[in-house]
Each structure stands twice: as C-alpha cells, then as structure tokens.
Design an enzyme around this catalytic site. Sequence first.
Site, PDB file in Angstrom:
ATOM      1  N   CYS A 224       0.771  -1.590  -0.240  1.00 49.12           N
ATOM      2  CA  CYS A 224       0.041  -0.084   0.369  1.00 49.12           C
ATOM      3  C   CYS A 224       0.817   1.406   0.265  1.00 49.12           C
ATOM      4  O   CYS A 224       0.827   2.372   0.725  1.00 49.12           O
ATOM      5  CB  CYS A 224      -0.783   0.012   1.061  1.00 49.12           C
ATOM      6  SG  CYS A 224      -2.243  -1.306   1.609  1.00 49.12           S
ATOM      7  N   GLY A 225       1.966   1.039  -0.983  1.00 50.68           N
ATOM      8  CA  GLY A 225       3.020   2.112  -0.728  1.00 50.68           C
ATOM      9  C   GLY A 225       1.978   3.420  -2.462  1.00 50.68           C
ATOM     10  O   GLY A 225       0.636   3.990  -2.305  1.00 50.68           O
TER      11      GLY A 225
ATOM     12  N   ASP B 178      -0.571  -5.199   3.617  1.00 56.08           N
ATOM     13  CA  ASP B 178       1.050  -4.836   3.786  1.00 56.08           C
ATOM     14  C   ASP B 178       1.853  -4.569   5.056  1.00 56.08           C
ATOM     15  O   ASP B 178       1.299  -5.065   6.079  1.00 56.08           O
ATOM     16  CB  ASP B 178       1.246  -2.948   3.821  1.00 56.08           C
ATOM     17  CG  ASP B 178       1.995  -1.751   3.156  1.00 56.08           C
ATOM     18  OD1 ASP B 178       2.186  -1.719   2.435  1.00 56.08           O
ATOM     19  OD2 ASP B 178       3.325  -2.348   3.893  1.00 56.08           O
TER      20      ASP B 178
ATOM     21  N   GLY C 232       6.988  -3.963  -2.653  1.00 54.77           N
ATOM     22  CA  GLY C 232       8.152  -4.441  -2.744  1.00 54.77           C
ATOM     23  C   GLY C 232       8.941  -2.173  -3.343  1.00 54.77           C
ATOM     24  O   GLY C 232       8.525  -1.568  -2.611  1.00 54.77           O
TER      25      GLY C 232
ATOM     26  N   ARG D  42      15.664  -0.664 -13.340  1.00 51.01           N
ATOM     27  CA  ARG D  42      13.801  -1.636 -12.722  1.00 51.01           C
ATOM     28  C   ARG D  42      15.351  -2.866 -12.422  1.00 51.01           C
ATOM     29  O   ARG D  42      15.140  -3.737 -11.927  1.00 51.01           O
ATOM     30  CB  ARG D  42      13.384  -1.385 -13.628  1.00 51.01           C
ATOM     31  CG  ARG D  42      12.246  -0.754 -14.066  1.00 51.01           C
ATOM     32  CD  ARG D  42      11.378  -1.025 -14.562  1.00 51.01           C
ATOM     33  NE  ARG D  42      10.502   0.243 -15.072  1.00 51.01           N
ATOM     34  CZ  ARG D  42      10.074   1.257 -16.493  1.00 51.01           C
ATOM     35  NH1 ARG D  42      11.132   0.558 -16.864  1.00 51.01           N
ATOM     36  NH2 ARG D  42       9.624   2.129 -16.618  1.00 51.01           N
TER      37      ARG D  42
ATOM     38  N   ASN E 175       8.289  -3.976  -9.482  1.00 51.26           N
ATOM     39  CA  ASN E 175       9.102  -3.904 -10.211  1.00 51.26           C
ATOM     40  C   ASN E 175      10.439  -4.708 -10.007  1.00 51.26           C
ATOM     41  O   ASN E 175      10.697  -4.657  -8.271  1.00 51.26           O
ATOM     42  CB  ASN E 175      10.174  -2.414 -10.689  1.00 51.26           C
ATOM     43  CG  ASN E 175       8.502  -2.095 -11.887  1.00 51.26           C
ATOM     44  OD1 ASN E 175       8.774  -2.696 -12.758  1.00 51.26           O
ATOM     45  ND2 ASN E 175       8.862  -0.569 -11.964  1.00 51.26           N
TER      46      ASN E 175
ATOM     47  N   ASP F 157       3.626   1.734 -20.404  1.00 49.24           N
ATOM     48  CA  ASP F 157       4.146   1.572 -21.253  1.00 49.24           C
ATOM     49  C   ASP F 157       3.395   2.120 -22.593  1.00 49.24           C
ATOM     50  O   ASP F 157       3.712   3.050 -23.176  1.00 49.24           O
ATOM     51  CB  ASP F 157       5.277   1.521 -22.170  1.00 49.24           C
ATOM     52  CG  ASP F 157       6.640   0.313 -20.181  1.00 49.24           C
ATOM     53  OD1 ASP F 157       7.447   0.835 -20.498  1.00 49.24           O
ATOM     54  OD2 ASP F 157       5.309   0.386 -20.016  1.00 49.24           O
TER      55      ASP F 157
ATOM     56  N   ARG G 107       1.638   5.352 -22.706  1.00 53.18           N
ATOM     57  CA  ARG G 107       2.238   6.493 -22.423  1.00 53.18           C
ATOM     58  C   ARG G 107       2.818   6.507 -24.069  1.00 53.18           C
ATOM     59  O   ARG G 107       2.342   7.592 -24.395  1.00 53.18           O
ATOM     60  CB  ARG G 107       3.453   5.952 -21.885  1.00 53.18           C
ATOM     61  CG  ARG G 107       3.413   6.519 -20.540  1.00 53.18           C
ATOM     62  CD  ARG G 107       4.957   6.156 -19.381  1.00 53.18           C
ATOM     63  NE  ARG G 107       4.762   6.119 -18.075  1.00 53.18           N
ATOM     64  CZ  ARG G 107       5.770   5.488 -17.375  1.00 53.18           C
ATOM     65  NH1 ARG G 107       6.367   4.826 -17.396  1.00 53.18           N
ATOM     66  NH2 ARG G 107       5.592   6.141 -15.909  1.00 53.18           N
TER      67      ARG G 107
ATOM     68  N   LYS H 220       0.808   5.569 -26.767  1.00 58.00           N
ATOM     69  CA  LYS H 220      -0.313   5.976 -27.080  1.00 58.00           C
ATOM     70  C   LYS H 220      -0.546   7.756 -27.236  1.00 58.00           C
ATOM     71  O   LYS H 220      -0.589   8.297 -27.148  1.00 58.00           O
ATOM     72  CB  LYS H 220      -1.957   5.813 -26.945  1.00 58.00           C
ATOM     73  CG  LYS H 220      -1.622   4.091 -27.134  1.00 58.00           C
ATOM     74  CD  LYS H 220      -3.129   2.908 -26.912  1.00 58.00           C
ATOM     75  CE  LYS H 220      -2.447   2.061 -27.019  1.00 58.00           C
ATOM     76  NZ  LYS H 220      -4.635   1.264 -27.196  1.00 58.00           N
TER      77      LYS H 220
ATOM     78  N   HIS I  36      -3.250   3.065 -32.170  1.00 57.45           N
ATOM     79  CA  HIS I  36      -3.592   1.559 -31.734  1.00 57.45           C
ATOM     80  C   HIS I  36      -1.729   1.109 -31.952  1.00 57.45           C
ATOM     81  O   HIS I  36      -1.325   0.976 -33.358  1.00 57.45           O
ATOM     82  CB  HIS I  36      -4.135   0.738 -32.788  1.00 57.45           C
ATOM     83  CG  HIS I  36      -5.451   1.346 -32.640  1.00 57.45           C
ATOM     84  ND1 HIS I  36      -6.838   0.996 -31.859  1.00 57.45           N
ATOM     85  CD2 HIS I  36      -6.429   1.361 -33.563  1.00 57.45           C
ATOM     86  CE1 HIS I  36      -7.520   1.487 -32.261  1.00 57.45           C
ATOM     87  NE2 HIS I  36      -7.966   1.921 -32.501  1.00 57.45           N
TER      88      HIS I  36
ATOM     89  N   HIS J 251       9.567  -4.418 -19.710  1.00 57.91           N
ATOM     90  CA  HIS J 251       8.844  -3.257 -18.674  1.00 57.91           C
ATOM     91  C   HIS J 251      10.427  -2.441 -18.728  1.00 57.91           C
ATOM     92  O   HIS J 251      10.390  -2.876 -17.336  1.00 57.91           O
ATOM     93  CB  HIS J 251       7.846  -3.164 -17.778  1.00 57.91           C
ATOM     94  CG  HIS J 251       7.543  -1.929 -16.943  1.00 57.91           C
ATOM     95  ND1 HIS J 251       7.152  -0.992 -17.442  1.00 57.91           N
ATOM     96  CD2 HIS J 251       7.723  -2.003 -16.118  1.00 57.91           C
ATOM     97  CE1 HIS J 251       6.777  -0.011 -16.441  1.00 57.91           C
ATOM     98  NE2 HIS J 251       7.378  -0.632 -15.379  1.00 57.91           N
TER      99      HIS J 251
END
Length: 315
Positions: free
Chosen positions: A14-15, A38, A82, A91, A123, A151, A154, A156, A171, A178
Amino acid sequence: MAALNERKVAVVGCGFVGSASAFALMESGLFSEMVLIDVNKEKAEGEALDISHGLPFAKPMQIYSGDYKDAGDAAVVVVTAGAGQKPGETRLDLVKKNVGIFKSIIPEIAKYNKEGILLIVANPVDILTYAAARLSGFPENRVFGSGTVLDTARFKYLLGEHLSVDSRSVHAFIIGEHGDSEIAAWSSANVSGIPIHDFCEMRGHFEHEKSMKEIAENVKNSAYEIIEKKGATYYGIAMSVRRICEAIIRDEKSILPISSIQHGENGIDGVALSMPAIVGRRGVEGSVPIRLNEQEKEALLKSAGTLKAVIDESI
Ligand code: 6V0
C-alpha cells in the site's frame, strides 16, 4: 478453502502504487469488496480509511485492511509490494530486493487463495512475474504482470499529442521488457487503421525517423523523468491496473500487452515479457500475433536475452 468472490480484489503493498491503484479500483465500481495488505499494517489501515471516505461519491463497497487470509477469496490479487526505483536506479537493479520480498509474499497468497488471478505490478515486473508463477504454482494463465500496459499508454498518449488525435484512436504497442530494452512496435502502429506514417503526413509531419526516435525515447525515459521530479510514479500505473482488472472481471477478452511467460512464440522461451494477449476472466486467454519488421524482431530477441540473463542469475 473459501470459494472465490467474483467481486473482490486484494491489493498487496500500500505504498504509492498500491494506494493509487486501490483508489482507482474504488472509483471503478468493478468490485464490492477490497482488502489492503501491507507489512506496515498502519499504512494499510490508513489507506483503507482514507479511500473509504470517497465511497459516498462512488459506489458502495467494503474496504478494509487485513492479512493474507482475507485475500483467500479474492478474484484478483494485485501485488505492488516491493522497493521502488531510486533516482538513477534501473528496474533491474531492484531485482534482488524484490525477489526476496516475493519469496515471502507469494507463498502466503497461494496458501489461502487457490483460484484467483495474480496481477504482478512490482518491478522489475517481468522478472517478478516469472518468479510469482514459479513460487505460486498457479497455472500460468492466472499469473501475469502489468508489463508494458503503462508504457503502451504513454506511447498512445504521446502519439495522440503529436498528431492532435484522441489517444484512444491510436493503436500501437510497446512490447518486450517493461524497462530499458522495451520495443516500440512501429511497423504495426496505426491510427484508426491508417498506417502511422500515412497519418503523420496527413497531420503535416514528415520527419518520421526523428519523431519516432524522440517519441520512443520519451516513453522509455518517462519513469526516470517522473521519479527525478516527484520521487515515484503511480497515477498512470493505477489506471493501468484498473484497466486490466476491468478486462478480467468483465471477461472482456481485451487485447493488452501484459507480461506472461512465453513458450516459443517469436523464438522466445522461458521468459516473461509483454506481447499483446487476450485478457478475460480466465486471465491470459491467448496470445495475439503482431507484425514486426526484422529490426523489431531482433530487438525483441535481445530484450528476451536481457531478461533471461537476469532470471538465470537471480531465480
Ligand atoms: P513504495 O511506496 O515504497 O511502496 C511499497 C510498499 O510495499 C510499502 O508500503 C511497503 O511497506 C510494502 N512492502 C514492502 N515489503 C513488503 C512485504 N514483505 N509484504 C507486504 N508489503 C510490503 O513503492 P511504490 O508503491 O512506489 O512502488 C511499488 C512497486 O511498484 C515498485 O517495485 C515499483 O518499481 C513498482 N512500479 C511498477 C510500475 C509498473 O508499470 N509495473 C510502475 C510504477 C512503479
């Protein structure tokens, strides 16, 4: 073992990302019950209270903090727990820390929940999706990562801005990891069926190579830029989580670039990465072929190789 509640979601972690996702899920009206989990119990409790106070403006549902037992009947378990990327950290740098966290979390989820879908968000999402599939023992269609859904959003968005057109009419997919080796699949990109370069020219843009490079770099560097400026990214991913949950719960059979373990498709085996896939109530319900040119195919194989090396080293 509790029977699944089709209208229940659990959010683990729950960050920034978990709480923004929980908020987006509350607003979506998709679920009638949500449990927040959490290691920091106070944080989960605080977020559950805060988000509940928006309910009079949304649709009724139960929102509470709990433990893994409470996630036993959740149709979807979203895992965001995480460490996050620090400025300058990739990442993949996160891998060791977060694989360790997953070794404690995933068996706990699987102990109580046998039938739900695990949606991995933490990640490096591709590595953790692979780890979660192995650690849970769930069939692979029920363990997948948010992958390049963010991604792609972002991508689009930036194309929509560049072309002054609704991003929903664009599209196009980002595929692969990622992360730094992700690929913009330009050769299949189109706006409402019109090949991307033709549409660009309709809008007065002729410098394709330059624009393609700029936009793809911008997509790839978005997270770094946001983290540099505000410390974390969470709204874009929260909307991505909401979209994926919608495809699952409403059994939409939507085509989304989620991360799942590949078995020979495009010459890739034993690695989780993002390719367009059909997402519905059974999770990943099938892969969708995508037209790629030779350069894109090569970049995809390279992306898979990067991820495979990390898996071999860390799992
Ligand atoms: P954060 O704000 O540090 O939150 C992490 C939360 O996890 C904290 O509340 C911790 O208490 C909790 N946590 C840590 N260990 C455990 C554990 N063992 N059990 C339960 N809870 C635990 O990080 P933030 O929310 O910003 O990011 C979370 C993860 O999402 C990171 O790995 C990010 O890199 C990742 N993101 C993934 C994105 C994607 O597109 N897939 C996008 C943005 C961030």
